[in-house]
Design an enzyme around this catalytic site. Structure first.
Site, PDB file in Angstrom:
ATOM      1  N   ASP A 291      -8.800   3.125  -3.572  1.00  0.00           N
ATOM      2  CA  ASP A 291      -8.155   3.815  -2.133  1.00  0.00           C
ATOM      3  C   ASP A 291      -8.302   5.221  -2.391  1.00  0.00           C
ATOM      4  O   ASP A 291      -7.899   5.812  -3.315  1.00  0.00           O
ATOM      5  CB  ASP A 291      -6.832   3.367  -1.993  1.00  0.00           C
ATOM      6  CG  ASP A 291      -6.136   3.822  -0.672  1.00  0.00           C
ATOM      7  OD1 ASP A 291      -6.481   3.364   0.225  1.00  0.00           O
ATOM      8  OD2 ASP A 291      -5.267   4.519  -0.810  1.00  0.00           O
TER       9      ASP A 291
ATOM     10  N   HIS B 135       3.110  14.355   0.237  1.00  0.00           N
ATOM     11  CA  HIS B 135       2.584  15.650  -0.201  1.00  0.00           C
ATOM     12  C   HIS B 135       3.527  16.683  -0.252  1.00  0.00           C
ATOM     13  O   HIS B 135       4.295  16.834   0.843  1.00  0.00           O
ATOM     14  CB  HIS B 135       1.422  16.176   0.521  1.00  0.00           C
ATOM     15  CG  HIS B 135       0.276  15.063   0.661  1.00  0.00           C
ATOM     16  ND1 HIS B 135      -0.460  14.963  -0.455  1.00  0.00           N
ATOM     17  CD2 HIS B 135      -0.237  13.924   1.437  1.00  0.00           C
ATOM     18  CE1 HIS B 135      -1.653  14.197  -0.336  1.00  0.00           C
ATOM     19  NE2 HIS B 135      -1.347  13.581   0.905  1.00  0.00           N
TER      20      HIS B 135
ATOM     21  N   HIS C 245       0.940  -1.210  -0.105  1.00  0.00           N
ATOM     22  CA  HIS C 245       0.084   0.248   0.038  1.00  0.00           C
ATOM     23  C   HIS C 245       1.020   1.521  -0.092  1.00  0.00           C
ATOM     24  O   HIS C 245       1.210   1.787   1.015  1.00  0.00           O
ATOM     25  CB  HIS C 245      -0.828   0.040   1.209  1.00  0.00           C
ATOM     26  CG  HIS C 245      -1.938   0.963   1.125  1.00  0.00           C
ATOM     27  ND1 HIS C 245      -3.310   0.513   1.661  1.00  0.00           N
ATOM     28  CD2 HIS C 245      -2.106   2.270   0.650  1.00  0.00           C
ATOM     29  CE1 HIS C 245      -4.118   1.966   1.437  1.00  0.00           C
ATOM     30  NE2 HIS C 245      -3.219   2.620   0.830  1.00  0.00           N
TER      31      HIS C 245
ATOM     32  N   ARG D 200       2.417   8.411  -6.894  1.00  0.00           N
ATOM     33  CA  ARG D 200       2.143   9.867  -7.649  1.00  0.00           C
ATOM     34  C   ARG D 200       2.475   9.781  -9.020  1.00  0.00           C
ATOM     35  O   ARG D 200       2.386  11.070  -9.635  1.00  0.00           O
ATOM     36  CB  ARG D 200       2.528  11.117  -6.757  1.00  0.00           C
ATOM     37  CG  ARG D 200       2.307  11.029  -5.116  1.00  0.00           C
ATOM     38  CD  ARG D 200       0.932  11.027  -4.988  1.00  0.00           C
ATOM     39  NE  ARG D 200       0.781  11.309  -3.453  1.00  0.00           N
ATOM     40  CZ  ARG D 200      -0.384  11.030  -2.782  1.00  0.00           C
ATOM     41  NH1 ARG D 200      -1.277  10.233  -3.373  1.00  0.00           N
ATOM     42  NH2 ARG D 200      -0.268  11.225  -1.569  1.00  0.00           N
TER      43      ARG D 200
ATOM     44  N   ASN E 121      -4.483   5.999  -7.247  1.00  0.00           N
ATOM     45  CA  ASN E 121      -5.070   7.347  -7.162  1.00  0.00           C
ATOM     46  C   ASN E 121      -4.092   8.169  -7.887  1.00  0.00           C
ATOM     47  O   ASN E 121      -3.628   9.303  -7.168  1.00  0.00           O
ATOM     48  CB  ASN E 121      -5.541   7.743  -5.892  1.00  0.00           C
ATOM     49  CG  ASN E 121      -4.590   7.884  -4.809  1.00  0.00           C
ATOM     50  OD1 ASN E 121      -3.481   6.881  -5.124  1.00  0.00           O
ATOM     51  ND2 ASN E 121      -4.816   8.779  -3.648  1.00  0.00           N
TER      52      ASN E 121
ATOM     53  N   HIS F 125       1.777   5.022  -2.429  1.00  0.00           N
ATOM     54  CA  HIS F 125       1.207   6.201  -3.449  1.00  0.00           C
ATOM     55  C   HIS F 125       2.560   6.597  -4.066  1.00  0.00           C
ATOM     56  O   HIS F 125       3.268   7.154  -3.349  1.00  0.00           O
ATOM     57  CB  HIS F 125       0.466   7.190  -2.706  1.00  0.00           C
ATOM     58  CG  HIS F 125      -0.655   6.788  -2.084  1.00  0.00           C
ATOM     59  ND1 HIS F 125      -2.047   6.577  -2.799  1.00  0.00           N
ATOM     60  CD2 HIS F 125      -0.972   6.129  -0.839  1.00  0.00           C
ATOM     61  CE1 HIS F 125      -2.871   6.426  -1.838  1.00  0.00           C
ATOM     62  NE2 HIS F 125      -2.130   5.941  -0.784  1.00  0.00           N
TER      63      HIS F 125
ATOM     64  N   HIS G   9      -5.663  -0.115   5.518  1.00  0.00           N
ATOM     65  CA  HIS G   9      -5.390   0.376   6.846  1.00  0.00           C
ATOM     66  C   HIS G   9      -6.424   0.516   7.807  1.00  0.00           C
ATOM     67  O   HIS G   9      -7.098   1.557   8.169  1.00  0.00           O
ATOM     68  CB  HIS G   9      -5.143   1.839   6.448  1.00  0.00           C
ATOM     69  CG  HIS G   9      -5.957   2.757   5.471  1.00  0.00           C
ATOM     70  ND1 HIS G   9      -7.164   2.357   5.281  1.00  0.00           N
ATOM     71  CD2 HIS G   9      -5.290   3.164   4.262  1.00  0.00           C
ATOM     72  CE1 HIS G   9      -7.695   3.169   4.126  1.00  0.00           C
ATOM     73  NE2 HIS G   9      -6.758   3.578   3.493  1.00  0.00           N
TER      74      HIS G   9
ATOM     75  N   ASP H 244       0.878   2.836   3.438  1.00  0.00           N
ATOM     76  CA  ASP H 244       0.193   3.959   2.987  1.00  0.00           C
ATOM     77  C   ASP H 244       1.322   5.370   2.986  1.00  0.00           C
ATOM     78  O   ASP H 244       0.598   6.388   2.964  1.00  0.00           O
ATOM     79  CB  ASP H 244      -0.842   4.174   3.821  1.00  0.00           C
ATOM     80  CG  ASP H 244      -1.898   5.124   3.560  1.00  0.00           C
ATOM     81  OD1 ASP H 244      -1.907   5.303   2.023  1.00  0.00           O
ATOM     82  OD2 ASP H 244      -3.037   5.528   3.898  1.00  0.00           O
TER      83      ASP H 244
ATOM     84  N   HIS I 155     -10.956   0.570   0.809  1.00  0.00           N
ATOM     85  CA  HIS I 155     -10.594   1.623   1.762  1.00  0.00           C
ATOM     86  C   HIS I 155     -11.976   1.885   2.210  1.00  0.00           C
ATOM     87  O   HIS I 155     -12.977   2.415   1.764  1.00  0.00           O
ATOM     88  CB  HIS I 155     -10.169   2.697   0.867  1.00  0.00           C
ATOM     89  CG  HIS I 155     -10.103   4.227   1.623  1.00  0.00           C
ATOM     90  ND1 HIS I 155      -9.094   4.812   1.746  1.00  0.00           N
ATOM     91  CD2 HIS I 155     -10.993   4.986   2.125  1.00  0.00           C
ATOM     92  CE1 HIS I 155      -9.512   6.143   2.293  1.00  0.00           C
ATOM     93  NE2 HIS I 155     -10.667   6.137   2.677  1.00  0.00           N
TER      94      HIS I 155
END
Ligand code: DOR
Length: 430
Positions: free
Chosen positions: A152, A310, A60, A64, A94, A62, A232, A306, A179
């Site tokens: 998710d 950012h 899991h 991007r 995502n 991300h 999660h 997870d 999710h």
């Protein structure tokens, strides 16, 4: 190329191994595990005092990429992964655009393969654009290599849509990763709903918003026979529902993040610390302690980060407006080792089960073992190294973590992917 690893304590519960051995890896495959081994040509390295484990796998993360490469891309995400000891990861869909086509699955696969830093397995979206309206092309994504499907970042709000996805997934026995977030109940919640959120004047994200979808999805898994994985998980009640369903024979599993195991809502104060904002949110201390128990006992199947990068300008704003999520790849092992393994609450064998074996089993990827014939994917740790987590330890493009300044015992020293070092002697090698 041959690599001879000398004098390492190798631990792999899947083949009942816990012994100081030498390991020979040739052309990406483990050739031999035993005593006093030698090679004619190649590289020999002494790993006395270190521990070799089957390469960690985080199902899991991300990355991007495509679309938000200013936060992370496949290269920097892979570098963060190997710095944390992960030889494989599964990326969440995502991205921008959403990973809801075979082309986008192939793009991530191929890019990661070309880089050769870490194995990247893209997961596909359940619905187009994660909008919950139209089922995505799961079949063509599966054929392109997607091992599981998830929206998710959102829960699939429409139970009928989730049911259809589960029914469809049975054709290829792919994992449906939920999710769990009922948007009607969660609304604009930004932290756990409790007297603390009231006191801080922040909108609450109630445990019910998660648990009600766990319950729904377990019922749907029962009638469809699909393989369901709860992403999660954050509450004791959620894990208890999963436990009960497993006992009834439902094919359901769940994962937990280090932050939900080790942090709780009581840390959120009037400084409004944005790096304690994630989705689902940090819960009560009681839930956190129960999660620890369930994780140690194995009622929670696996550990995931997870990893949610950012940029500083996005994250470092008012708590209510900041995006959810923190990075986690560089700290995951050290958090678990320091808090559960060093003090004997958890064995290395159990750590390997949660961080290496279970995620691969759930995603139906090739198992990695420390025995002849297996892929040469190893995580080597220095179990005694004391270190403080600082900016210089972050390989991700984003630095949004609450763990800066934390003191750890145990660090990943080497990550070997298909027989070659991607991370060597505490430094990136690729
Ligand atoms: O905290 C989170 N951040 N939770 C999610 O489900 C999504 C993730 C993100 O993409 O930033």
């Amino acid at each position: 190329m041959a690599l001879l690893i000398k004098n390492v304590r190798a631990i792999d519960p899947s083949c009942d191994l816990d012994e100081v051995v030498d390991i020979v890896i040739q052309d990406g495959i483990i050739k031999e595990v035993g005593q006093n081994l030698s090679i004619e040509k190649g590289v020999t390295e002494d790993y006395s005092g270190k521990i070799a484990l089957p390469g960690f796998f985080d199902m899991h993360v991300h990355f991007r990429d495509p679309g938000q490469e200013y936060k992370e891309d496949i290269k920097t995400g892979s570098q963060a992964a190997v710095a944390g000891g992960f030889t494989g990861v599964a990326t969440m869909p995502n991205t921008k655009p959403t990973t809801d086509t075979a082309e986008l699955v192939s793009y991530q696969y191929e890019k990661a393969k070309e880089l050769g830093i870490c194995k990247v397995y893209p997961l596909g979206a359940i619905t187009n654009g994660l909008k919950g309206e139209h089922l995505a092309e799961m079949g063509s994504m599966y054929n392109a290599g997607a091992l599981g499907f998830t929206d998710d970042g959102h829960g699939v709000q429409n139970g009928g849509m989730e049911r259809t996805a589960m029914e469809y997934s049975r054709q290829f026995d792919a994992l449906i990763i939920s999710h769990c977030e009922d948007e009607g109940i969660v609304g604009k919640g930004v932290m756990n709903e409790s007297p603390i959120s009231d006191h801080l004047g922040l909108t609450g994200w109630p445990t019910l918003g998660e648990e009600i979808q766990i319950e729904r999805d377990i019922e749907l898994a029962k009638i469809t026979g699909a393989r369901l994985h709860i992403a999660h998980i954050t509450t004791a009640k959620g894990v208890e529902m999963v436990k009960k369903a497993k006992a009834e024979g439902v094919q359901v599993s769940c994962e937990v993040c280090p932050h939900h195991l080790l942090l709780n809502e009581e840390l959120i104060d009037s400084k409004y610390p944005v790096n304690l904002k994630m989705n689902p949110p940090l819960r009560s201390k009681e839930d956190m302690l129960k999660l620890q128990e369930y994780f140690i006992k194995g009622d929670i199947d696996c550990l995931v980060t997870d990893h949610a990068p950012h940029a500083e300008h996005e994250k470092n704003i008012h708590f209510e407006d900041a995006p959810f999520g923190i990075i986690g790849l560089e700290t995951s092992f050290a958090l678990i080792h320091t808090n559960f393994v060093v003090n004997g609450k958890m064995s290395y064998q159990d750590l390997v089960e949660r961080m290496s074996i279970a995620p691969r089993r759930l995603l139906h990827t090739e198992p990695v073992q420390i025995k002849a014939g297996s892929k040469g994917d190893l995580t080597i740790i220095d179990p005694d190294k004391k270190w403080t987590f600082e900016n210089k330890d972050i390989y991700s493009k984003s630095k949004n973590t609450p763990f800066k300044g934390y003191e750890f015992i145990g660090k990943v020293s080497d990550t070997i992917v298909d027989g070659y070092h991607s991370y060597q002697d505490f430094k990136l090698a690729k």
